[in-house]
Write a protein that holds these residues in place. Structure first.
Motif, PDB file in Angstrom:
ATOM      1  N   LEU A 122      39.399  34.468  45.163  1.00 48.83           N
ATOM      2  CA  LEU A 122      40.663  33.677  44.685  1.00 48.83           C
ATOM      3  C   LEU A 122      41.375  34.201  43.333  1.00 48.83           C
ATOM      4  O   LEU A 122      42.614  33.824  43.227  1.00 48.83           O
ATOM      5  N   ARG A 123      40.372  33.901  42.776  1.00 49.95           N
ATOM      6  CA  ARG A 123      40.252  34.547  41.378  1.00 49.95           C
ATOM      7  C   ARG A 123      41.352  35.887  40.959  1.00 49.95           C
ATOM      8  O   ARG A 123      41.979  36.219  39.151  1.00 49.95           O
ATOM      9  N   GLN A 124      41.015  36.621  41.797  1.00 50.44           N
ATOM     10  CA  GLN A 124      41.388  38.231  41.363  1.00 50.44           C
ATOM     11  C   GLN A 124      43.050  38.043  41.323  1.00 50.44           C
ATOM     12  O   GLN A 124      43.627  37.158  41.740  1.00 50.44           O
ATOM     13  N   GLN A 125      43.404  39.172  41.026  1.00 52.52           N
ATOM     14  CA  GLN A 125      45.521  39.339  40.723  1.00 52.52           C
ATOM     15  C   GLN A 125      46.180  40.054  42.023  1.00 52.52           C
ATOM     16  O   GLN A 125      46.754  40.823  41.767  1.00 52.52           O
ATOM     17  N   TYR A 126      44.432  40.572  42.779  1.00 55.20           N
ATOM     18  CA  TYR A 126      45.524  41.134  43.561  1.00 55.20           C
ATOM     19  C   TYR A 126      44.978  40.240  45.249  1.00 55.20           C
ATOM     20  O   TYR A 126      43.777  39.515  44.933  1.00 55.20           O
ATOM     21  N   PRO A 127      45.509  40.573  46.402  1.00 53.04           N
ATOM     22  CA  PRO A 127      45.275  39.169  47.320  1.00 53.04           C
ATOM     23  C   PRO A 127      44.097  39.626  47.788  1.00 53.04           C
ATOM     24  O   PRO A 127      43.173  41.195  48.181  1.00 53.04           O
ATOM     25  N   MET A 128      42.977  38.261  48.086  1.00 48.52           N
ATOM     26  CA  MET A 128      41.878  38.410  49.005  1.00 48.52           C
ATOM     27  C   MET A 128      42.553  38.910  50.173  1.00 48.52           C
ATOM     28  O   MET A 128      43.061  38.657  50.833  1.00 48.52           O
ATOM     29  N   GLN A 129      41.582  39.784  51.385  1.00 41.10           N
ATOM     30  CA  GLN A 129      41.425  40.301  52.410  1.00 41.10           C
ATOM     31  C   GLN A 129      40.143  39.315  53.237  1.00 41.10           C
ATOM     32  O   GLN A 129      39.176  40.400  53.357  1.00 41.10           O
ATOM     33  N   ARG A 130      39.566  38.985  53.611  1.00 45.45           N
ATOM     34  CA  ARG A 130      38.188  38.328  53.978  1.00 45.45           C
ATOM     35  C   ARG A 130      38.344  37.416  55.094  1.00 45.45           C
ATOM     36  O   ARG A 130      38.996  36.745  55.467  1.00 45.45           O
ATOM     37  N   LEU A 131      37.375  38.183  55.985  1.00 45.93           N
ATOM     38  CA  LEU A 131      37.009  37.654  56.807  1.00 45.93           C
ATOM     39  C   LEU A 131      35.193  36.583  56.668  1.00 45.93           C
ATOM     40  O   LEU A 131      34.555  37.254  56.215  1.00 45.93           O
TER      41      LEU A 131
END
Length: 690
Positions: A279-288
């Motif tokens: 969540l801290r990244q500048q790209y979208p999280m895509q996590r299952l």
């Protein structure tokens, strides 16, 4: 002018064949070349009628002259043809036939027929054999005859001709360089394809049928590599999109964790740390996020939402059913609202006035967390600053539905996305169909959960089960009784929820029995669920609406009616509604005799283990990947050739090569990727980017 008239039917016929091929997804030459046979017929040998009669019960090919033919009407209309050679006579019987066949198989015609020879009341015969009219000495095929997957009105002859023509036109350039093929012990592409379409007579037929032949290995590897490349590229493409970094783990997150009446398990904490880093990244999280029934996914999702709120953004949680969405709302609102967070509730069944009020709370930003069903993705719902989307039971939503919610991000940015699944996904499946996602697993249950004992009981002992239900209720325990249908189906003769409710209410007059099913209005459903949660209802008769999300710790006995009708993962989900408190819990699986082999396998698995991952592995063996993928398949070709159960070793190789190619670790990586994806996916890759 006459020439134009004659050409019209031919053009129409070609167009019809083309449209039928297109319905099978066969639009390009390469589509046709990769349309591989599902089995083969051996037409390379003709044996005498006498020898075929001695073999009996086997598929044989014979050749003879028609000695007589007739249409008979007893016991039903059928076409009987007698053929003979120097060694004997044979009857060919057709129950479905055309007038043209009668003319075609006139006396004196030479026929080559292939089928299973049986000895019937009227002597040796073949029923509905494959046949062709031939001249004396007509050559036999030199290779096995392929039989292709087909569609309505599309004959094998048209498919074979179309594939042969495509093979003359197609570009045969191998997408994998020779050095790479040698390293991976793979056959070149063109010889592998040609062998599969036209296998020589001396080929190992067992390897061909079992798909273990080296030519099949090349096809499977190529297919898996294309899938890995496309999913990993989709992941890279998403990472190039901007997302708001949710840096803050502030006062809300700290207060939330402090008020929880339990400690997070090590597995929950590990998964939460993985999500917080994303969540801290500048790209979208895509996590299952996957975890077994009762492993505590909801609290992890709520803590992720707290991070978004601490960072000044909104979070949305979408669930597939109103009953599940409401469970989440009640639980999370009870945690969040005392900490000053307004939680909005939004579903399709809300009254117009309530819905408008909820939408205004969302748009103004007053509601920092929104929970609901697919009503969240309607055009009328605009978010103030959406930073995180949580999708529960993600396999029940289509690609388009998830994409719509993702497009509601703040400031044109893509919100982070956390998908949850209570159906554990076997490793090979996660590595193939979910290769574009980061996967977090909660592989530990909270302390204090009691193991669930599962018993398999014949329907004839139903009265004993009712007595057991009565005894459990008198001890202060609550009971679920699950039925597969709402109304009587004469064909299946299943006990229904309504009938079972009436039976139990009559048999247990001193207990309060409740009924909940999918056709009740949400408000009616909630009244019953509230009464059950408050222990005012002793026995809850339900359809599978209680499959996920329902949490009543005092419920310790589950009866599943006609358990043989449910899938393994669904039985496991249902069983997970008990065992949530400290009391010993029992699940009784009622079945109707006799049991088929697959039903027997399922019930035995349920009795032997409560481990969701082991159950998922066995479910994959029994039913294949479709059940786990759900709507994720939309726009995404299922594997046609590779089998996840037997070809796991190829998945590892394909994944490693995809990683090397996408990170430019091999000479000409970019060209190899482009050529391979074009060959195997053509224009279909766009679907994967959602």
């Amino acid at each position: 002018m006459a020439e134009t008239k004659q050409s019209k039917p031919a053009v129409k016929k070609a167009a019809t064949a083309e449209s039928k091929l297109a319905r099978l997804g066969l639009r390009t030459d390469m589509d046709l070349v990769l349309h591989l046979p599902m089995r083969y017929e051996d037409e390379t040998e003709v044996i005498s009628i006498r020898e075929a009669c001695l073999r009996g019960g086997h598929v044989s090919q014979v050749e003879g002259i028609v000695t007589s033919n007739e249409i008979t009407y007893k016991p039903r209309r059928q076409f009987i043809v007698h053929i003979a050679d120097d060694t004997g006579e044979l009857q060919l019987r057709f129950m479905n036939f055309y007038g043209s066949q009668v003319k075609q198989m006139a006396e004196g015609t030479r026929v080559r027929a292939r089928g299973e020879l049986k000895h019937g009341f009227f002597g040796a015969e073949m029923v509905h054999p494959a046949y062709k009219i031939v001249t004396e000495g007509a050559p036999l095929p030199t290779s096995l005859t392929p039989v292709y997957p087909s569609g309505e009105g599309l004959s094998q002859a048209v498919l074979r001709r179309s594939i042969a023509e495509a093979m003359r036109r197609v570009d045969w350039t191998d997408t994998l360089p020779a050095a790479l093929r040698e390293r991976l012990h793979l056959q070149p592409f063109e010889p592998a394809i040609r062998l599969l379409h036209y296998p020589p007579h001396d080929v190992n037929e067992h390897e061909l049928e079992e798909r273990s032949h080296p030519a099949w290995t090349r096809m499977k590897f190529d297919e898996l590599l294309a899938q890995q490349l496309s999913l990993k590229r989709a992941q890279q493409s998403r990472r190039q999109k901007g997302a708001a970094p949710l840096h803050a783990i502030g006062s809300l997150s700290a207060a939330f964790q402090a008020v929880l009446p339990f400690q997070l398990t090590k597995a929950q904490q590990r998964v939460l740390d993985e999500i917080r880093t994303d969540l801290r990244q500048q790209y979208p999280m895509q996590r299952l996020l996957q975890g077994d029934v009762g492993s505590g996914k909801t609290v992890v999702a709520a803590l992720a939402a707290a991070q978004a709120i601490d960072s000044g953004f909104q979070a949305a949680l979408m669930a597939p059913t109103e009953i599940l969405a409401e469970q989440h709302f009640r639980k999370i609102a009870a945690w969040m609202e005392p900490l000053g967070v307004q939680v909005a509730w939004l579903t399709g069944s809300l009254k117009k006035k309530d819905k408008q009020a909820a939408v205004e709370l969302v748009e103004s930003g007053a509601a920092r967390l929104v929970i609901g069903t697919h009503a969240l993705i309607q055009d009328t719902v605009q978010f103030d600053r959406l930073g995180l989307v949580i999708v529960d039971e993600q396999h029940r939503f289509g690609v388009g539905q998830r994409l719509t919610l993702r497009n509601k991000g703040a400031d044109g940015l893509v919100p982070h996305q956390l998908m949850m699944s209570a159906t554990p996904i076997p490793r090979t499946l996660a590595m193939t169909y979910y290769a574009d996602l980061e996967v977090s697993v909660i592989d530990e249950l909270p302390p204090g959960r009691t193991p669930i004992v599962t018993r398999v009981i014949d329907q004839n002992r139903r009265d004993e089960v009712i007595e057991r239900v009565h005894a459990a209720a008198l001890e202060g325990r609550q009971v679920y009784w699950v039925c597969p249908l709402i109304e009587e189906s004469e064909a299946l003769q299943l006990q229904t929820a309504t009938e079972t409710y009436e039976t139990l209410a009559a048999a247990l007059p001193d207990l309060r029995v409740g009924l909940v099913h999918g056709r009740l209005k949400p408000a009616e459903k909630q009244v019953v669920m509230d009464a059950f949660t408050a222990a005012e209802v002793h026995v809850l008769v339900a359809t599978t609406v209680i499959e996920v999300g329902v949490d009543v710790p005092n419920a310790s006995l589950m009866v599943i009616e006609h358990a043989e009708r449910f899938g393994l993962s669904q039985l496991h989900q249902l069983r997970g509604r008990v065992g949530r408190g400290s009391a010993a819990s029992v699940c009784l699986l009622l079945y109707q005799s006799p049991l088929g082999p697959i039903a027997k396998q399922r019930l035995m698995t349920m009795r032997e283990t409560t481990d969701g991952f082991e159950i998922a592995r066995r479910d994959l063996e029994i039913r294949g990947p479709g059940e786990f993928l759900g709507a994720r398949q939309s726009g995404q070709a299922m594997l046609r050739f590779a089998d996840l159960e037997t070809d796991g070793w190829l998945v590892d190789q394909a994944r490693d090569l995809a990683h090397a190619l996408l990170h430019d670790e091999l000479p000409g990586s970019a060209a190899i990727v482009a050529a391979h994806l074009e060959r195997w996916l053509g224009g279909k890759e766009e679907f994967l980017k959602v």
